[in-house]
Design a protein around this motif. Structure first.
Motif, PDB file in Angstrom:
ATOM      1  N   THR A 234      -2.147  90.329  27.979  1.00 59.43           N
ATOM      2  CA  THR A 234      -3.358  89.508  27.987  1.00 59.43           C
ATOM      3  C   THR A 234      -4.478  90.259  28.685  1.00 59.43           C
ATOM      4  OG1 THR A 234      -2.018  87.484  28.098  1.00 59.43           O
ATOM      5  CG2 THR A 234      -4.362  87.285  28.652  1.00 59.43           C
ATOM      6  N   VAL A 235      -5.622  90.316  28.036  1.00 63.69           N
ATOM      7  CA  VAL A 235      -6.820  90.926  28.614  1.00 63.69           C
ATOM      8  C   VAL A 235      -7.812  89.798  28.884  1.00 63.69           C
ATOM      9  CG1 VAL A 235      -8.680  92.609  28.308  1.00 63.69           C
ATOM     10  CG2 VAL A 235      -6.417  93.036  27.301  1.00 63.69           C
ATOM     11  N   ALA A 236      -8.139  89.581  30.150  1.00 60.95           N
ATOM     12  CA  ALA A 236      -9.065  88.518  30.514  1.00 60.95           C
ATOM     13  C   ALA A 236     -10.487  88.916  30.154  1.00 60.95           C
ATOM     14  CB  ALA A 236      -8.958  88.219  32.005  1.00 60.95           C
TER      15      ALA A 236
ATOM     16  N   ASP B 260       3.114  89.590  30.384  1.00 62.08           N
ATOM     17  CA  ASP B 260       3.895  88.364  30.584  1.00 62.08           C
ATOM     18  C   ASP B 260       3.403  87.585  31.802  1.00 62.08           C
ATOM     19  OD1 ASP B 260       5.442  88.787  28.348  1.00 62.08           O
ATOM     20  OD2 ASP B 260       7.085  89.747  29.427  1.00 62.08           O
ATOM     21  N   GLY B 261       2.080  87.555  31.971  1.00 65.98           N
ATOM     22  CA  GLY B 261       1.457  86.756  33.010  1.00 65.98           C
ATOM     23  C   GLY B 261       1.347  87.407  34.365  1.00 65.98           C
ATOM     24  N   ALA B 262       1.860  88.622  34.520  1.00 64.15           N
ATOM     25  CA  ALA B 262       1.828  89.292  35.821  1.00 64.15           C
ATOM     26  C   ALA B 262       1.008  90.573  35.736  1.00 64.15           C
ATOM     27  CB  ALA B 262       3.245  89.623  36.286  1.00 64.15           C
ATOM     28  N   PRO B 263       0.248  90.911  36.782  1.00 67.46           N
ATOM     29  CA  PRO B 263      -0.498  92.177  36.777  1.00 67.46           C
ATOM     30  C   PRO B 263       0.451  93.359  36.606  1.00 67.46           C
ATOM     31  CG  PRO B 263      -1.196  90.760  38.577  1.00 67.46           C
ATOM     32  CD  PRO B 263       0.028  90.140  38.013  1.00 67.46           C
ATOM     33  N   ALA B 264      -0.040  94.408  35.982  1.00 69.18           N
ATOM     34  CA  ALA B 264       0.788  95.594  35.749  1.00 69.18           C
ATOM     35  C   ALA B 264      -0.049  96.841  35.965  1.00 69.18           C
ATOM     36  CB  ALA B 264       1.355  95.575  34.332  1.00 69.18           C
ATOM     37  N   ARG B 265       0.640  97.946  36.258  1.00 67.14           N
ATOM     38  CA  ARG B 265      -0.036  99.220  36.403  1.00 67.14           C
ATOM     39  C   ARG B 265      -0.323  99.814  35.021  1.00 67.14           C
ATOM     40  NH1 ARG B 265       0.235 101.413  41.498  1.00 67.14           N
ATOM     41  NH2 ARG B 265       1.593 100.333  42.996  1.00 67.14           N
ATOM     42  N   ARG B 266      -1.319 100.680  34.991  1.00 66.78           N
ATOM     43  CA  ARG B 266      -1.642 101.329  33.717  1.00 66.78           C
ATOM     44  C   ARG B 266      -0.483 102.179  33.216  1.00 66.78           C
ATOM     45  NH1 ARG B 266      -6.252 105.752  35.296  1.00 66.78           N
ATOM     46  NH2 ARG B 266      -7.176 104.062  36.498  1.00 66.78           N
TER      47      ARG B 266
ATOM     48  N   PHE C 291      -2.029  89.939  22.783  1.00 63.05           N
ATOM     49  CA  PHE C 291      -1.171  90.394  21.696  1.00 63.05           C
ATOM     50  C   PHE C 291       0.243  90.625  22.210  1.00 63.05           C
ATOM     51  CE2 PHE C 291      -2.949  94.201  23.627  1.00 63.05           C
ATOM     52  CZ  PHE C 291      -1.863  95.062  23.714  1.00 63.05           C
ATOM     53  N   ARG C 292       1.187  90.698  21.288  1.00 68.51           N
ATOM     54  CA  ARG C 292       2.581  91.007  21.601  1.00 68.51           C
ATOM     55  C   ARG C 292       2.856  92.476  21.301  1.00 68.51           C
ATOM     56  NH1 ARG C 292       5.894  87.177  24.311  1.00 68.51           N
ATOM     57  NH2 ARG C 292       5.087  85.092  23.785  1.00 68.51           N
TER      58      ARG C 292
ATOM     59  N   HIS D 127       2.634 101.391  33.353  1.00 71.07           N
ATOM     60  CA  HIS D 127       3.757 100.545  32.935  1.00 71.07           C
ATOM     61  C   HIS D 127       4.180 100.892  31.513  1.00 71.07           C
ATOM     62  CE1 HIS D 127       6.215  97.014  32.130  1.00 71.07           C
ATOM     63  NE2 HIS D 127       5.447  96.730  31.096  1.00 71.07           N
ATOM     64  N   ARG D 128       5.467 101.107  31.317  1.00 70.47           N
ATOM     65  CA  ARG D 128       6.004 101.397  29.987  1.00 70.47           C
ATOM     66  C   ARG D 128       6.354 100.072  29.315  1.00 70.47           C
ATOM     67  NH1 ARG D 128       4.873 106.686  28.519  1.00 70.47           N
ATOM     68  NH2 ARG D 128       4.882 107.914  30.432  1.00 70.47           N
ATOM     69  N   VAL D 129       5.651  99.759  28.239  1.00 73.01           N
ATOM     70  CA  VAL D 129       5.786  98.445  27.630  1.00 73.01           C
ATOM     71  C   VAL D 129       7.092  98.324  26.861  1.00 73.01           C
ATOM     72  CG1 VAL D 129       3.284  98.225  27.461  1.00 73.01           C
ATOM     73  CG2 VAL D 129       4.566  99.120  25.510  1.00 73.01           C
ATOM     74  N   ARG D 130       7.518  97.046  26.685  1.00 72.46           N
ATOM     75  CA  ARG D 130       8.714  96.738  25.908  1.00 72.46           C
ATOM     76  C   ARG D 130       8.350  95.788  24.784  1.00 72.46           C
ATOM     77  NH1 ARG D 130      10.316  96.248  31.183  1.00 72.46           N
ATOM     78  NH2 ARG D 130      10.261  93.961  31.071  1.00 72.46           N
ATOM     79  N   ALA D 131       9.028  95.926  23.673  1.00 79.42           N
ATOM     80  CA  ALA D 131       8.755  95.075  22.517  1.00 79.42           C
ATOM     81  C   ALA D 131       8.877  93.605  22.910  1.00 79.42           C
ATOM     82  CB  ALA D 131       9.717  95.402  21.379  1.00 79.42           C
ATOM     83  N   GLY D 132       7.918  92.824  22.445  1.00 78.38           N
ATOM     84  CA  GLY D 132       7.932  91.393  22.727  1.00 78.38           C
ATOM     85  C   GLY D 132       7.136  90.977  23.935  1.00 78.38           C
ATOM     86  N   GLU D 133       6.769  91.926  24.813  1.00 76.98           N
ATOM     87  CA  GLU D 133       5.964  91.569  25.976  1.00 76.98           C
ATOM     88  C   GLU D 133       4.591  91.062  25.526  1.00 76.98           C
ATOM     89  OE1 GLU D 133       7.448  94.298  29.709  1.00 76.98           O
ATOM     90  OE2 GLU D 133       6.044  95.190  28.275  1.00 76.98           O
ATOM     91  N   ARG D 134       4.078  90.065  26.258  1.00 77.41           N
ATOM     92  CA  ARG D 134       2.767  89.504  25.952  1.00 77.41           C
ATOM     93  C   ARG D 134       1.722  90.155  26.844  1.00 77.41           C
ATOM     94  NH1 ARG D 134       3.525  85.058  27.837  1.00 77.41           N
ATOM     95  NH2 ARG D 134       1.999  84.830  29.516  1.00 77.41           N
TER      96      ARG D 134
END
Length: 332
Positions: free
Chosen positions: A64-66, A47-53, A9-10, A55-62
């Motif tokens: 993905t949950v594998a 956005d295709g890169a691993p992130a920490r829990r 989701f975005r 991480h403060r998200v930004r609008a438009g970021e993609r």
């Protein structure tokens, strides 16, 4: 790991600045603890890169949950405490974290598995995967639940629920203090058009009515909270959580419908503060009155004490409630 489905989701503007684990749990209607475990395992990318829990998200970021790898089936959980049992039906006190019947992401380790392993006969009329199940409680909701052992009893209990001849009352610790001590919330509930794994009050939803009465109020870190006694007049999925959020008083600790992490942290809650404390019905075979009350579990009792609220006698708190005043809320 019970969260197994892949998803993408975005991030919307409404979620910008929130923690990644909170946004994923809220968007996909999943338990936050399980989402955090998936993030830590590297199964969630931004956005295709691993992130920490954190991480403060930004609008438009993609996001993905594998899909999770298949895991060996879980052993049957222990049978929850039995509060009433005969050859016709069983009433149990469900603990938090226990899923009632198999479903997406929860193939095993359910209450049905516990009943089968304990040798409890279950009515086939409940359907495939959910034999004996008359009604359900959310995974993290605690309290009383009745299970049918035979098809005639299953049919009779389902019919009694339909006729509103089964009393189901809950205690909920919520954010804020309702304007009206007693109220009636009437608003149809259906799938949230923006988040298909959640539910919401929507014009084309199924009719739903929840009554509430304020039992007590308190504060934690200067944040007001209220203990409400809730009575269902319908049985929609997540009904109490959706209705209380709709009137501006979400259940404390609910990261799906009312994420207020500071309040949950102050109360030391990692799940919605919702407890099915009273269940009453006429036994469909013997005709006796079955009227049971289940004390609050320790995590919710501790949350009340942190808010300066005396832990109530559940039977007394969930006894007969006065009818709502004219100031009740109709959201339809």
């Amino acid at each position: 790991m019970t969260v197994s489905d892949a998803a993408e989701f975005r991030v919307t503007g409404a979620d910008e600045g929130d923690r990644l684990d909170v946004v994923v749990a809220r968007t996909l209607a999943l338990p936050r603890a399980q989402v955090a475990a998936r993030i830590d395992a590297g199964d969630v990318t931004v956005d295709g890169a691993p992130a920490r829990r954190s991480h403060r998200v930004r609008a438009g970021e993609r996001v993905t949950v594998a899909a999770a790898e298949d895991e060996p089936g879980q052993p049957a959980p222990p049978l929850p405490p039995v509060r009433f049992r005969d050859e016709h039906l069983v009433v149990l006190a469900k603990p938090t974290g226990l899923v009632v019947h198999p479903g997406p992401g929860h193939a095993d380790g359910t209450l049905v598995d516990a009943l089968v392993a304990a040798g409890v006969p279950l009515a086939p009329a409940g359907g495939e995967g959910r034999p004996g199940i008359v009604h359900r409680l959310d995974r993290d909701t605690t309290g009383l639940l009745v299970v049918a052992c035979t098809d005639p009893v299953h049919e009779a209990l389902v019919d009694a629920l339909r006729r509103r001849d089964v009393t189901r009352r809950y205690l909920a610790l919520v954010a804020g203090v309702p304007d009206n001590r007693v109220g009636r919330i009437e608003a149809p509930i259906g799938r949230d058009p923006d988040h298909r794994r959640r539910f919401a009050t929507v014009p084309d939803g199924k009719p739903a009515v929840t009554r509430y009465a304020t039992v007590a109020t308190g504060h934690v870190d200067d944040r007001p909270v209220s203990l409400l006694a809730c009575r269902l007049e319908s049985g929609r999925t997540h009904q109490i959580r959706v209705h209380l959020t709709a009137i501006g008083h979400p259940v404390a600790g609910d990261t799906v419908y009312g994420p207020r992490p500071a309040l949950a942290a102050a109360l030391d809650l990692d799940r919605p503060a919702l407890h099915a404390g009273r269940l009453a019905f006429t036994h469909p075979v013997t005709g006796e009155a079955v009227d049971l009350a289940e004390p609050l579990p320790e995590d919710l009792a501790a949350a009340l004490r942190r808010a300066g609220i005396e832990v109530p006698d559940v039977a007394e708190a969930l006894g007969d409630q006065p009818p709502p005043t004219a100031s009740g809320r109709d959201l339809s």
